[in-house]
Design an enzyme around this catalytic site. Structure first.
Site, PDB file in Angstrom:
ATOM      1  N   GLY A  82       0.833  -1.200   0.000  1.00  0.00           N
ATOM      2  CA  GLY A  82       0.000   0.000   0.000  1.00  0.00           C
ATOM      3  C   GLY A  82       0.859   1.238   0.000  1.00  0.00           C
TER       4      GLY A  82
ATOM      5  N   CYS B 104       5.263  -6.209   1.525  1.00  0.00           N
ATOM      6  CA  CYS B 104       5.645  -4.796   1.501  1.00  0.00           C
ATOM      7  C   CYS B 104       5.015  -4.031   2.671  1.00  0.00           C
ATOM      8  CB  CYS B 104       5.280  -4.208   0.127  1.00  0.00           C
ATOM      9  SG  CYS B 104       6.142  -2.682  -0.213  1.00  0.00           S
ATOM     10  N   TYR B 105       4.023  -3.190   2.435  1.00  0.00           N
ATOM     11  CA  TYR B 105       3.371  -2.501   3.554  1.00  0.00           C
ATOM     12  C   TYR B 105       2.866  -3.521   4.584  1.00  0.00           C
ATOM     13  CZ  TYR B 105       0.262   0.726   6.056  1.00  0.00           C
ATOM     14  OH  TYR B 105      -0.346   1.483   7.023  1.00  0.00           O
TER      15      TYR B 105
ATOM     16  N   HIS C  40       7.534  -8.089  -4.083  1.00  0.00           N
ATOM     17  CA  HIS C  40       6.165  -8.416  -4.531  1.00  0.00           C
ATOM     18  C   HIS C  40       6.131  -9.762  -5.243  1.00  0.00           C
ATOM     19  CE1 HIS C  40       4.144  -4.634  -3.514  1.00  0.00           C
ATOM     20  NE2 HIS C  40       5.365  -4.122  -3.655  1.00  0.00           N
TER      21      HIS C  40
ATOM     22  N   GLU D 137       3.638 -11.359  -6.141  1.00  0.00           N
ATOM     23  CA  GLU D 137       2.473 -11.469  -7.036  1.00  0.00           C
ATOM     24  C   GLU D 137       2.745 -10.972  -8.451  1.00  0.00           C
ATOM     25  OE1 GLU D 137       2.967  -9.379  -4.602  1.00  0.00           O
ATOM     26  OE2 GLU D 137       1.952  -7.461  -4.853  1.00  0.00           O
TER      27      GLU D 137
ATOM     28  N   SER E  36     -26.002 -12.200 -24.456  1.00  0.00           N
ATOM     29  CA  SER E  36     -25.489 -11.161 -25.347  1.00  0.00           C
ATOM     30  C   SER E  36     -24.667 -11.752 -26.481  1.00  0.00           C
ATOM     31  CB  SER E  36     -24.606 -10.207 -24.549  1.00  0.00           C
ATOM     32  OG  SER E  36     -23.443 -10.902 -24.134  1.00  0.00           O
ATOM     33  N   GLY E  37     -24.257 -13.015 -26.321  1.00  0.00           N
ATOM     34  CA  GLY E  37     -23.303 -13.586 -27.270  1.00  0.00           C
ATOM     35  C   GLY E  37     -21.906 -13.636 -26.657  1.00  0.00           C
ATOM     36  N   GLY E  38     -21.718 -12.925 -25.559  1.00  0.00           N
ATOM     37  CA  GLY E  38     -20.425 -12.887 -24.887  1.00  0.00           C
ATOM     38  C   GLY E  38     -20.265 -14.025 -23.891  1.00  0.00           C
ATOM     39  N   VAL E  39     -19.043 -14.160 -23.365  1.00  0.00           N
ATOM     40  CA  VAL E  39     -18.735 -15.322 -22.526  1.00  0.00           C
ATOM     41  C   VAL E  39     -19.439 -15.257 -21.169  1.00  0.00           C
ATOM     42  CG1 VAL E  39     -16.536 -14.335 -21.733  1.00  0.00           C
ATOM     43  CG2 VAL E  39     -16.864 -16.784 -21.645  1.00  0.00           C
ATOM     44  N   ASP E  40     -19.581 -14.074 -20.586  1.00  0.00           N
ATOM     45  CA  ASP E  40     -20.118 -14.005 -19.222  1.00  0.00           C
ATOM     46  C   ASP E  40     -21.578 -14.461 -19.161  1.00  0.00           C
ATOM     47  OD1 ASP E  40     -17.659 -12.876 -18.862  1.00  0.00           O
ATOM     48  OD2 ASP E  40     -18.379 -10.833 -18.641  1.00  0.00           O
ATOM     49  N   SER E  41     -22.411 -13.883 -20.027  1.00  0.00           N
ATOM     50  CA  SER E  41     -23.820 -14.285 -19.975  1.00  0.00           C
ATOM     51  C   SER E  41     -23.985 -15.734 -20.439  1.00  0.00           C
ATOM     52  CB  SER E  41     -24.700 -13.330 -20.786  1.00  0.00           C
ATOM     53  OG  SER E  41     -24.318 -13.320 -22.149  1.00  0.00           O
TER      54      SER E  41
ATOM     55  N   LYS F 282     -12.266 -13.077 -15.035  1.00  0.00           N
ATOM     56  CA  LYS F 282     -12.587 -13.470 -16.408  1.00  0.00           C
ATOM     57  C   LYS F 282     -11.948 -14.809 -16.813  1.00  0.00           C
ATOM     58  CE  LYS F 282     -14.445 -11.636 -20.246  1.00  0.00           C
ATOM     59  NZ  LYS F 282     -15.677 -10.839 -20.273  1.00  0.00           N
TER      60      LYS F 282
END
Ligand code: XMP
Length: 526
Positions: A69, A96-97, A181, A183, A235-240, A381
């Site tokens: 942070g 770190c912090y 870090h 990560e 919608s045609g997208g991956v999420d829906s 995602k």
């Protein structure tokens, strides 16, 4: 308790998988820590640093990670360690912090470093500790700090050092801190260090998998929905798409997926949606062919924001008509993802389950108030994609590149006519075919064509002079769409794309390639 009930109802995978809590002290890498933990197949949630134990207790965390942070621990008002972190006697990894906080809380000292350290440094392991099991004695790590530990708390030992940080890693028992870090990708063995903390220090098992998520979430959906019905906009997208398959697996025909063909989608997309959901998954898909309505409403509209508003409003009207005709529905399902949740209300919004539909499907009338069902609200995602694959969704949907909600309407500069959209669609299909054939699709964030029907340029085809439309190609690399760079596509690929568009798309006689990064440009042209 209410939060726990909501959490389970929303599909929080809080039982049966091993989990850790990540406390956010404002580092730009906080989400990344969570992703790294989940990549090791351990579940993690990001919480504000002052979260109460009651909010995280349902996870039964096996450890805690404190993020970095921007603050200094010795400044008045600096964010603190919640009391429960030490009281619960859980293993803790301070980054770190987070390291500096632990050290200060346990009686050590933190001060400004003589030399601020940013960038790569060589880490030298100086003790035999499970955190560094299997790692070489020296490796590259990523540093980014102005403060450092100057005296260890009683009982603590140095575990690793770097040229500028004598306590680049230190700890005692299950309490460990690292100044670097782990990560970030620049830390050579970062993922191994995180995995060592999870498996060797916290004793976690790698139980966070697509299979475990699917099993638990379908059970949670069944319990929450009971015998009620659920409406979902595909919608045609991956999420829906993933949300639909998951919910369908849980409650079968109690789910009504709706696909509104706005006339603004890319070539082949409406057909794919029908084939996949109606034929392959055998869902009672409602398809609304609304292209004419959308084009009628878009007549004369040139301002991009006005286009978005008109499309959003028309979508709601169509959706509303479907809801009335096929209803009643108690629930509206949405493919909201974890980054949206973190960025808006915090991980478990106490009111999440009560939010009405205007939140996302804007402006539905009050008598169509639904309860939201958001089974992906704990996922990133890439996890959604993995779950989509595990559920048997085809790659064309799982790997679909981001596509704006208003569709090709924002890829036609100026007025959106059926003719201009047809040009954009055909040019877009060529761009996609060629980039996919060149094997470059997976290296690009987005690639598409933009049509400028208001701009005419002169050309010559055969013996005839032409005066026709301009088409621009955009291909960008990005990790999150916040910034993007234009892709250095091979010249022969660009040549093929240009030649095919001019030859195959009536009305286009010139192709240009957009070589602007974001910022200062945006990815889309409107
Ligand atoms: P820009 O153009 O702002 O786009 O760099 C960033 C990302 O957002 C997508 N985008 C949209 N997505 N509705 C959406 O759902 C929109 O109105 C919209 N406008 C831009 C864009 O494709 C890119 O991935």
């Amino acid at each position: 308790m209410e939060q726990t009930a909501n959490a389970a109802a929303l599909g929080r995978p809080a039982t049966g998988v091993d989990a850790v809590v990540v406390l956010d002290y404002g580092s730009q890498y906080s989400q990344l820590i969570v992703r790294r933990v989940r990549e090791a197949h351990v579940y993690a949630e990001l919480w504000p640093h002052d979260v109460a134990w009651e909010d995280v207790a349902p996870l039964q965390p096996k450890g805690v990670i404190l993020s970095g942070g921007p603050a200094s621990v010795y400044e008045p008002g600096a964010p603190q360690l919640p009391r429960w972190v030490l009281e619960r006697r859980l293993p803790v990894l301070g980054i770190c912090y987070g390291l500096q906080l632990l050290v200060q809380a346990l009686g050590g000292q933190v001060a400004p470093a003589a030399a601020r350290e940013y960038g790569p440094a060589t880490l030298e392991v100086v003790a035999d500790h499970p955190l560094f099991a299997g790692l070489p004695a020296r490796s590259t790590v990523w540093m980014s700090h102005g403060d450092q530990v100057t005296a260890l708390p009683p009982g603590w030992e140095p575990l690793a050092r770097s040229d500028n940080a004598p306590y680049a890693a230190c700890g005692h028992d299950g309490l460990i801190g690292v100044q670097f870090h782990p990560e970030v990708a620049h830390t050579e063995y970062g993922q191994a260090i995180i995995a060592n903390f999870l498996f060797r220090v916290c004793g976690c098992r790698p139980t966070w998998t697509p299979g475990s998520f699917i099993e638990q979430t379908t059970a949670a959906i069944r319990e929450r929905v009971g015998s009620e019905r659920v409406l979902l906009a595909l919608s045609g997208g991956v999420d829906s798409a993933v949300a639909a398959v998951l919910i369908h697996r849980a409650i079968g025909e109690q789910l009504t997926p709706v696909f509104v063909d706005t006339g603004l989608l890319r070539a082949g997309e409406p057909e794919t949606v029908v084939t996949v959901f109606r034929e392959h998954f055998q869902m009672p898909l409602v398809v609304v062919n609304a292209a004419e309505r959308f084009f009628a409403r878009l007549r004369g509209v040139v301002d991009p924001e006005e286009k978005r508003r008109v499309i959003g409003e028309e979508f709601v009207r169509v959706f509303e008509a479907v809801a009335r005709e096929h209803g009643p529905f108690r629930f509206l399902a949405q493919g909201t993802l974890y980054p949206d949740v973190i960025e808006s209300a915090g991980p478990v919004s106490k009111t999440a389950a009560k939010i009405k539909t205007h939140h996302n499907v804007g402006g539905l009338p009050p008598d169509l108030a639904f309860e939201l069902l958001e089974p992906l609200r704990w996922l990133f995602k890439d996890e959604v994609r993995a779950i989509g694959r595990a559920l048997g969704l085809p790659e064309v949907i799982v790997q679909r590149q981001p596509f704006p909600g208003p569709g090709l309407a924002v890829r036609v500069i100026g007025e959106v006519t059926p003719e201009a959209v047809a040009m954009a669609r055909q040019a877009d299909a060529i761009v996609r075919q060629e980039i996919e054939a060149a094997g470059l699709a997976s290296q690009l964030w987005q690639f598409f064509a933009v049509v400028l029907p208001t701009v005419r340029t002169t050309g010559v085809m055969g013996d005839f002079r032409t005066y026709a439309n301009l088409c621009a190609i955009r291909a960008v690399q990005s990790t999150d769409a916040m910034t993007a760079d234009w892709a250095r596509l091979p010249a022969d690929l660009l040549a093929r794309i240009s030649q095919r568009i001019v030859n195959e798309v009536p009305g286009i006689n010139r192709v240009v390639y957009d070589i602007t990064s974001k910022p200062p440009a945006t990815i889309e042209w409107e």
